[in-house]
Design a protein around this motif. Structure first.
Motif, PDB file in Angstrom:
ATOM      1  N   TRP A 182       0.858  -1.199   0.000  1.00  0.00           N
ATOM      2  CA  TRP A 182       0.000   0.000   0.000  1.00  0.00           C
ATOM      3  C   TRP A 182       0.885   1.237   0.000  1.00  0.00           C
ATOM      4  O   TRP A 182       1.947   1.236   0.643  1.00  0.00           O
ATOM      5  CB  TRP A 182      -0.928   0.016   1.222  1.00  0.00           C
ATOM      6  N   GLN A 183       0.420   2.291  -0.670  1.00  0.00           N
ATOM      7  CA  GLN A 183       1.169   3.549  -0.708  1.00  0.00           C
ATOM      8  C   GLN A 183       0.256   4.734  -0.381  1.00  0.00           C
ATOM      9  O   GLN A 183      -0.547   5.172  -1.216  1.00  0.00           O
ATOM     10  CB  GLN A 183       1.818   3.752  -2.091  1.00  0.00           C
ATOM     11  N   GLN A 184       0.293   5.191   0.829  1.00  0.00           N
ATOM     12  CA  GLN A 184      -0.172   6.479   1.330  1.00  0.00           C
ATOM     13  C   GLN A 184      -1.688   6.680   1.449  1.00  0.00           C
ATOM     14  O   GLN A 184      -2.188   6.989   2.506  1.00  0.00           O
ATOM     15  CB  GLN A 184       0.416   7.627   0.476  1.00  0.00           C
ATOM     16  N   THR A 185      -2.432   6.574   0.367  1.00  0.00           N
ATOM     17  CA  THR A 185      -3.803   7.069   0.291  1.00  0.00           C
ATOM     18  C   THR A 185      -4.662   6.680   1.498  1.00  0.00           C
ATOM     19  O   THR A 185      -4.707   5.513   1.878  1.00  0.00           O
ATOM     20  CB  THR A 185      -4.485   6.550  -0.993  1.00  0.00           C
ATOM     21  N   TYR A 186      -5.333   7.637   2.075  1.00  0.00           N
ATOM     22  CA  TYR A 186      -6.309   7.490   3.153  1.00  0.00           C
ATOM     23  C   TYR A 186      -5.690   7.024   4.467  1.00  0.00           C
ATOM     24  O   TYR A 186      -5.886   7.633   5.508  1.00  0.00           O
ATOM     25  CB  TYR A 186      -7.440   6.535   2.731  1.00  0.00           C
ATOM     26  N   TYR A 187      -4.930   5.937   4.425  1.00  0.00           N
ATOM     27  CA  TYR A 187      -4.371   5.361   5.645  1.00  0.00           C
ATOM     28  C   TYR A 187      -3.088   6.063   6.090  1.00  0.00           C
ATOM     29  O   TYR A 187      -2.700   5.965   7.246  1.00  0.00           O
ATOM     30  CB  TYR A 187      -4.110   3.866   5.453  1.00  0.00           C
ATOM     31  N   GLY A 188      -2.394   6.725   5.157  1.00  0.00           N
ATOM     32  CA  GLY A 188      -1.221   7.506   5.511  1.00  0.00           C
ATOM     33  C   GLY A 188       0.056   6.719   5.721  1.00  0.00           C
ATOM     34  O   GLY A 188       1.043   7.273   6.197  1.00  0.00           O
ATOM     35  N   PHE A 189       0.066   5.439   5.367  1.00  0.00           N
ATOM     36  CA  PHE A 189       1.294   4.670   5.536  1.00  0.00           C
ATOM     37  C   PHE A 189       1.783   4.113   4.203  1.00  0.00           C
ATOM     38  O   PHE A 189       1.047   4.082   3.215  1.00  0.00           O
ATOM     39  CB  PHE A 189       1.140   3.551   6.569  1.00  0.00           C
ATOM     40  N   HIS A 190       3.025   3.687   4.208  1.00  0.00           N
ATOM     41  CA  HIS A 190       3.657   3.064   3.047  1.00  0.00           C
ATOM     42  C   HIS A 190       4.092   1.660   3.464  1.00  0.00           C
ATOM     43  O   HIS A 190       4.888   1.511   4.376  1.00  0.00           O
ATOM     44  CB  HIS A 190       4.875   3.868   2.598  1.00  0.00           C
ATOM     45  N   ARG A 191       3.534   0.653   2.790  1.00  0.00           N
ATOM     46  CA  ARG A 191       3.915  -0.737   3.082  1.00  0.00           C
ATOM     47  C   ARG A 191       4.328  -1.409   1.780  1.00  0.00           C
ATOM     48  O   ARG A 191       3.626  -1.314   0.770  1.00  0.00           O
ATOM     49  CB  ARG A 191       2.749  -1.522   3.698  1.00  0.00           C
ATOM     50  N   ASP A 192       5.434  -2.088   1.835  1.00  0.00           N
ATOM     51  CA  ASP A 192       5.906  -2.808   0.664  1.00  0.00           C
ATOM     52  C   ASP A 192       6.563  -4.111   1.109  1.00  0.00           C
ATOM     53  O   ASP A 192       7.588  -4.525   0.592  1.00  0.00           O
ATOM     54  CB  ASP A 192       6.898  -1.936  -0.127  1.00  0.00           C
ATOM     55  N   ASN A 193       5.943  -4.753   2.111  1.00  0.00           N
ATOM     56  CA  ASN A 193       6.520  -5.976   2.662  1.00  0.00           C
ATOM     57  C   ASN A 193       5.643  -7.202   2.426  1.00  0.00           C
ATOM     58  O   ASN A 193       5.846  -8.242   3.035  1.00  0.00           O
ATOM     59  CB  ASN A 193       6.813  -5.818   4.159  1.00  0.00           C
TER      60      ASN A 193
END
Length: 193
Positions: A35-46
């Motif tokens: 996930w990248q940013q939108t709505y939740y405000g976090f960046h996950r790439d794991n």
């Protein structure tokens, strides 16, 4: 087509995976996601992704099943250029039910999902890349026809991508899934209707 992992590479290798009789069995690590940013405000790439390299247009298909129980448990198919340019589609568990979910990320992520009311054991996802578009389809083991889920823009200037099975468990560890087959071919069609 049974899964042949020759030439495929893991991004974020899961704690357990094995290929047995052409099927890929997997178990997720703790709090994995893309996930990248939108709505939740976090960046996950794991999240876990097993990709095969591909240039140009193609059709990819995967059939899979999962033991969905916790919020956002997910399995399906991914097309990925890098951490900021990718698409994942498949089953995501939310609101106590399986949904067919598509996330397209061009810098930031978006998410579309619809609840699957019918019963089924396995899901198949198909993605066809034609130029600037990803045409995303699905079908279950109870429905023979491919149904459209989404037509999404995907930057045609992106060169080589990786394509293959992906799965995540953003709220836990130990989500189990099975990928029964995977194919990556020239585009099957440009037709939408």
């Amino acid at each position: 087509m049974p899964i042949d992992i020759d030439g495929m590479h893991w991004l974020n290798t899961p704690p357990m995976w094995e290929v047995n009789q052409g099927r890929l069995f997997v178990r997720s690590g703790d709090k994995t996601d893309f996930w990248q940013q939108t709505y939740y405000g976090f960046h996950r790439d794991n999240g876990h992704f097993l990709g095969a390299p591909r240039r140009g247009d193609f059709t990819a298909e995967v059939t899979f099943a999962g033991k969905y129980s916790d919020l956002y448990d997910q399995a399906g198919l991914m097309v990925r250029h890098d951490s900021r340019h990718w698409m994942k589609c498949g089953i995501e568990y939310t609101d106590g039910a399986r949904h067919f979910s598509v996330v397209v990320t061009n810098g930031n992520s978006d998410w579309s999902a619809f609840r699957l009311e019918q019963e089924f054991d396995t899901m198949s996802a198909r993605v066809t890349r034609n130029g600037d578009a990803l045409f995303i389809q699905y079908r279950t083991d109870r429905v023979d026809e491919w149904r459209m889920a989404r037509l999404a823009w995907f930057d045609p200037a992106l060169g080589e991508v990786s394509v293959g099975p992906a799965f995540c468990s953003p709220q836990r560890e130990g989500f189990e899934a099975e990928f029964l087959d995977f194919s990556l071919t020239d585009p099957v069609s440009r037709d939408i209707h």
